[in-house]
Design a protein around this motif. Structure first.
Motif, PDB file in Angstrom:
ATOM      1  N   ARG A   1       0.841  -1.207   0.000  1.00 36.74           N
ATOM      2  CA  ARG A   1       0.000   0.000   0.000  1.00 36.74           C
ATOM      3  C   ARG A   1       0.869   1.248   0.000  1.00 36.74           C
ATOM      4  NH1 ARG A   1      -3.299  -3.189   3.361  1.00 36.74           N
ATOM      5  NH2 ARG A   1      -2.291  -2.365   5.236  1.00 36.74           N
ATOM      6  N   ARG A   2       1.974   1.210   0.761  1.00 37.97           N
ATOM      7  CA  ARG A   2       2.870   2.366   0.802  1.00 37.97           C
ATOM      8  C   ARG A   2       3.438   2.665  -0.587  1.00 37.97           C
ATOM      9  NH1 ARG A   2       7.971   4.079   1.178  1.00 37.97           N
ATOM     10  NH2 ARG A   2       8.836   2.022   0.769  1.00 37.97           N
ATOM     11  N   ARG A   3       3.688   1.617  -1.348  1.00 38.28           N
ATOM     12  CA  ARG A   3       4.206   1.797  -2.707  1.00 38.28           C
ATOM     13  C   ARG A   3       3.096   2.036  -3.726  1.00 38.28           C
ATOM     14  NH1 ARG A   3       9.035  -2.752  -3.283  1.00 38.28           N
ATOM     15  NH2 ARG A   3       9.847  -2.548  -1.156  1.00 38.28           N
TER      16      ARG A   3
ATOM     17  N   PHE B   1      -7.198  -4.679  -3.101  1.00 39.71           N
ATOM     18  CA  PHE B   1      -7.271  -4.770  -4.556  1.00 39.71           C
ATOM     19  C   PHE B   1      -6.032  -4.129  -5.173  1.00 39.71           C
ATOM     20  CE2 PHE B   1     -11.503  -5.084  -2.950  1.00 39.71           C
ATOM     21  CZ  PHE B   1     -12.172  -5.943  -3.811  1.00 39.71           C
ATOM     22  N   VAL B   2      -5.663  -4.618  -6.357  1.00 39.35           N
ATOM     23  CA  VAL B   2      -4.544  -4.036  -7.090  1.00 39.35           C
ATOM     24  C   VAL B   2      -4.924  -2.631  -7.529  1.00 39.35           C
ATOM     25  CG1 VAL B   2      -3.056  -4.245  -9.112  1.00 39.35           C
ATOM     26  CG2 VAL B   2      -3.779  -6.307  -7.870  1.00 39.35           C
ATOM     27  N   ALA B   3      -4.050  -1.674  -7.215  1.00 39.95           N
ATOM     28  CA  ALA B   3      -4.313  -0.281  -7.559  1.00 39.95           C
ATOM     29  C   ALA B   3      -3.838   0.013  -8.978  1.00 39.95           C
ATOM     30  CB  ALA B   3      -3.607   0.644  -6.566  1.00 39.95           C
ATOM     31  N   ALA B   4      -4.372   1.062  -9.561  1.00 36.26           N
ATOM     32  CA  ALA B   4      -3.882   1.511 -10.862  1.00 36.26           C
ATOM     33  C   ALA B   4      -2.473   2.058 -10.681  1.00 36.26           C
ATOM     34  CB  ALA B   4      -4.801   2.598 -11.415  1.00 36.26           C
ATOM     35  N   PRO B   5      -1.557   1.764 -11.613  1.00 38.03           N
ATOM     36  CA  PRO B   5      -0.170   2.226 -11.453  1.00 38.03           C
ATOM     37  C   PRO B   5      -0.084   3.735 -11.426  1.00 38.03           C
ATOM     38  CG  PRO B   5      -0.541   1.369 -13.668  1.00 38.03           C
ATOM     39  CD  PRO B   5      -1.757   1.018 -12.860  1.00 38.03           C
ATOM     40  N   LYS B   6       0.821   4.241 -10.565  1.00 38.08           N
ATOM     41  CA  LYS B   6       0.998   5.684 -10.432  1.00 38.08           C
ATOM     42  C   LYS B   6       2.270   6.165 -11.124  1.00 38.08           C
ATOM     43  CE  LYS B   6      -2.573   6.035  -7.629  1.00 38.08           C
ATOM     44  NZ  LYS B   6      -2.925   4.626  -7.449  1.00 38.08           N
ATOM     45  N   VAL B   7       2.798   5.374 -12.058  1.00 37.93           N
ATOM     46  CA  VAL B   7       4.028   5.737 -12.746  1.00 37.93           C
ATOM     47  C   VAL B   7       3.707   6.617 -13.948  1.00 37.93           C
ATOM     48  CG1 VAL B   7       6.042   4.863 -13.984  1.00 37.93           C
ATOM     49  CG2 VAL B   7       5.136   3.597 -12.036  1.00 37.93           C
TER      50      VAL B   7
ATOM     51  N   PRO C   1      16.112   3.268  -2.902  1.00 38.67           N
ATOM     52  CA  PRO C   1      15.541   3.653  -1.607  1.00 38.67           C
ATOM     53  C   PRO C   1      15.255   2.410  -0.779  1.00 38.67           C
ATOM     54  CG  PRO C   1      13.911   3.860  -3.362  1.00 38.67           C
ATOM     55  CD  PRO C   1      15.214   3.571  -4.030  1.00 38.67           C
ATOM     56  N   PRO C   2      15.626   2.417   0.495  1.00 36.41           N
ATOM     57  CA  PRO C   2      15.421   1.223   1.316  1.00 36.41           C
ATOM     58  C   PRO C   2      13.948   1.004   1.637  1.00 36.41           C
ATOM     59  CG  PRO C   2      16.213   3.026   2.678  1.00 36.41           C
ATOM     60  CD  PRO C   2      16.261   3.512   1.254  1.00 36.41           C
ATOM     61  N   ALA C   3      13.496  -0.211   1.504  1.00 33.70           N
ATOM     62  CA  ALA C   3      12.097  -0.532   1.806  1.00 33.70           C
ATOM     63  C   ALA C   3      11.852  -0.436   3.306  1.00 33.70           C
ATOM     64  CB  ALA C   3      11.766  -1.934   1.317  1.00 33.70           C
TER      65      ALA C   3
ATOM     66  N   SER D   1      10.431   3.055  -8.164  1.00 33.74           N
ATOM     67  CA  SER D   1       9.747   1.882  -7.621  1.00 33.74           C
ATOM     68  C   SER D   1      10.178   0.660  -8.418  1.00 33.74           C
ATOM     69  CB  SER D   1       8.224   2.049  -7.720  1.00 33.74           C
ATOM     70  OG  SER D   1       7.815   2.028  -9.086  1.00 33.74           O
ATOM     71  N   ARG D   2       9.880  -0.504  -7.870  1.00 34.91           N
ATOM     72  CA  ARG D   2      10.180  -1.729  -8.602  1.00 34.91           C
ATOM     73  C   ARG D   2       9.305  -1.836  -9.849  1.00 34.91           C
ATOM     74  NH1 ARG D   2      10.482  -6.235  -3.745  1.00 34.91           N
ATOM     75  NH2 ARG D   2      11.684  -4.971  -2.275  1.00 34.91           N
ATOM     76  N   PHE D   3       8.074  -1.369  -9.753  1.00 38.05           N
ATOM     77  CA  PHE D   3       7.193  -1.422 -10.924  1.00 38.05           C
ATOM     78  C   PHE D   3       7.782  -0.597 -12.056  1.00 38.05           C
ATOM     79  CE2 PHE D   3       3.900   0.425 -13.571  1.00 38.05           C
ATOM     80  CZ  PHE D   3       3.238  -0.721 -14.003  1.00 38.05           C
TER      81      PHE D   3
END
Length: 470
Positions: free
Chosen positions: A75-77, A89-95, A110-112, A445-447
């Motif tokens: 959720r934080r990511r 639920f899977v959120a829409a990507p914010k990239v 960035p450290p998780a 982000s990893r995404f």
């Protein structure tokens, strides 16, 4: 009875889970990594419902708190969104996919699970509490205070064991340290020996200072000791540059036996070695540095920029036993008078109070997770802890490195080609195909990282320069 492996189940609610790995970091972060990979691969799409936490914990045979932490981090990511009693639920990507994604700069990810804003506020507050503000805002002698040098000795202890504080210099970043060492240990026109592929910052500094970099041949273990001896005698070289752990760019780590052989050559021929070792902490089983084998011949450089934060602008140089530091400090002062007192004091504070070690471990775990994620995305094989914060990727042979870099930039992706690392003279770098270096830490982000790597793969497999990535 053993629980079923979720990677071999037909249950669609958990078919995005892969196998846990021994060196993949904490399991809650591995679960987040599986989730990011599945979203990037479109096996999970925005709006898909995830299994309840207790159900997933039971299926994975982990504690409920592990799954709770994983969902919280997701959720934080902004990967998940909670809808009350309806579940997660899977959120829409914010990239923002229109922005350029930088895979060219080697910086730590960035450290998780660590709030850097809070960490910085607390750290600066501690520095101001224990320091005289007037002293922080005035000129300082080069090399650092006694506290800074003691912090440097503490930082180097993991790599080298106990070292004397008075052998340590605190410098404003590794690049300035390398330039000062080149300036103090060689004369204009002299030869510096290095591997055929070397850190571009070293090549740039040598060119600016009028030093000539000559390449020494390598094998699968790194620089060959016999060829080093030959090149020293041929060129009259007195200085060697090496980056032996997770080498930039090849990710190769020189084994202990080869390090001992190189150290023996340095001792026999009275060479000086610059050992640039920024990635030692990312390797799972890094050998002792060259400085351990030849303490009277090696300048050991360890920067915080690659394993903590580039903004700290702090690097530590361990000078050889019995080596006067005056000439190094004089060279450093000729172009940078001192380290920035506030950031150096913050580095010192964090090392002394343990924050640096905690932060480094969080970054290492994230780096390993990104490494594993990247290798799965690219279809590579190998241990997840083999390459630190960058990968060395072969291109299909129909590409030339700089052509690919230009085409990638047009597609919104920055990468670095093999040419940027090529030492000017001597033994050429030998490879069957052009390579690029992919830096894994700059992506937010990893995404975003996985999305960028997939776009690069699409581009790499196109055969015409006129074709574009959509």
């Amino acid at each position: 009875m053993a629980r079923p492996d979720p990677s071999h189940t037909a249950d669609p609610s958990v078919d995005w889970i892969s196998r846990f790995t021994a060196h993949g970091g904490p399991r809650y972060l591995q679960i987040v990594g599986f989730l990011e990979q599945a979203i990037a691969d479109e096996r999970l799409k925005p709006g898909d419902r995830l299994p309840p936490q207790r159900m997933l914990a039971d299926r994975l045979d982990v504690d409920l708190t592990t799954v709770t932490r994983a969902y919280g981090e997701a959720r934080r990511r902004q990967l998940l969104e909670g809808r009350g009693a309806a579940g997660s639920f899977v959120a829409a990507p914010k990239v923002d996919l229109s922005q350029v994604i930088d895979l060219s700069m080697n910086i730590p990810p960035p450290p998780a699970g660590i709030d850097l804003d809070d960490l910085l506020r607390q750290g600066v507050s501690q520095v101001l509490m224990h320091s005289d503000v007037d002293l922080l805002m005035t000129y300082h002698l080069g090399g650092g205070s006694s506290a800074d040098r003691a912090a440097g000795a503490m930082w180097l202890q993991d790599m080298l064991g106990p070292v004397e504080d008075d052998r340590v210099l605190a410098c404003p970043g590794a690049q300035s340290a390398l330039a000062a060492l080149l300036l103090s240990q060689t004369r204009p026109g002299e030869t510096v020996l290095a591997e055929p592929l070397a850190y571009p910052g070293l090549l740039a500094a040598a060119a600016q200072l009028g030093r000539r970099v000559v390449a020494v041949g390598v094998d699968h273990e790194g620089m060959r000791p016999d060829l080093l001896t030959t090149m020293v005698r041929k060129h009259g070289a007195r200085l060697v540059y090496l980056n032996p752990t997770l080498q930039n760019p090849t990710t190769r780590t020189m084994p202990a036996a080869r390090r001992a052989e190189i150290a023996s050559v340095a001792t026999r021929l009275d060479l000086r070695i610059i050992e640039d070792d920024p990635y030692w902490r990312f390797a799972a089983h890094a050998p002792r540095p060259l400085a351990y084998y030849a303490p009277r011949h090696v300048f050991y450089v360890s920067t915080l920029a690659k394993c903590l934060l580039p903004g700290l602008r702090t690097a530590y140089v361990l000078t050889p036993e019995g080596q006067a530091q005056d000439e190094v400090l004089a060279a450093l002062r000729s172009f940078v008078l001192m380290s920035t007192p506030l950031t150096t004091a913050l580095s010192t504070q964090w090392i002394h109070d343990g924050t640096a070690a905690m932060l480094a471990e969080g970054i290492r775990q994230e780096a390993w997770a990104r490494q594993a994620l990247a290798m799965r995305t690219l279809g590579e094989e190998g241990p997840a802890d083999s390459g630190g914060i960058h990968l060395w990727k072969a291109l299909p042979e129909h590409w030339k490195g700089q052509d690919f870099v230009r085409k990638a930039r047009e597609a919104g992706l920055n990468v670095v080609a093999q040419d940027s690392f090529q030492a000017g003279d001597g033994e050429p770098a030998r490879s069957s195909a052009p390579h690029i270096r992919l830096s894994l830490g700059r992506s937010r982000s990893r995404f975003e990282l996985v999305h960028a790597l997939r776009r690069l793969m699409e581009l790499a497999h196109r055969r015409s320069l006129r074709e574009t990535v959509v």
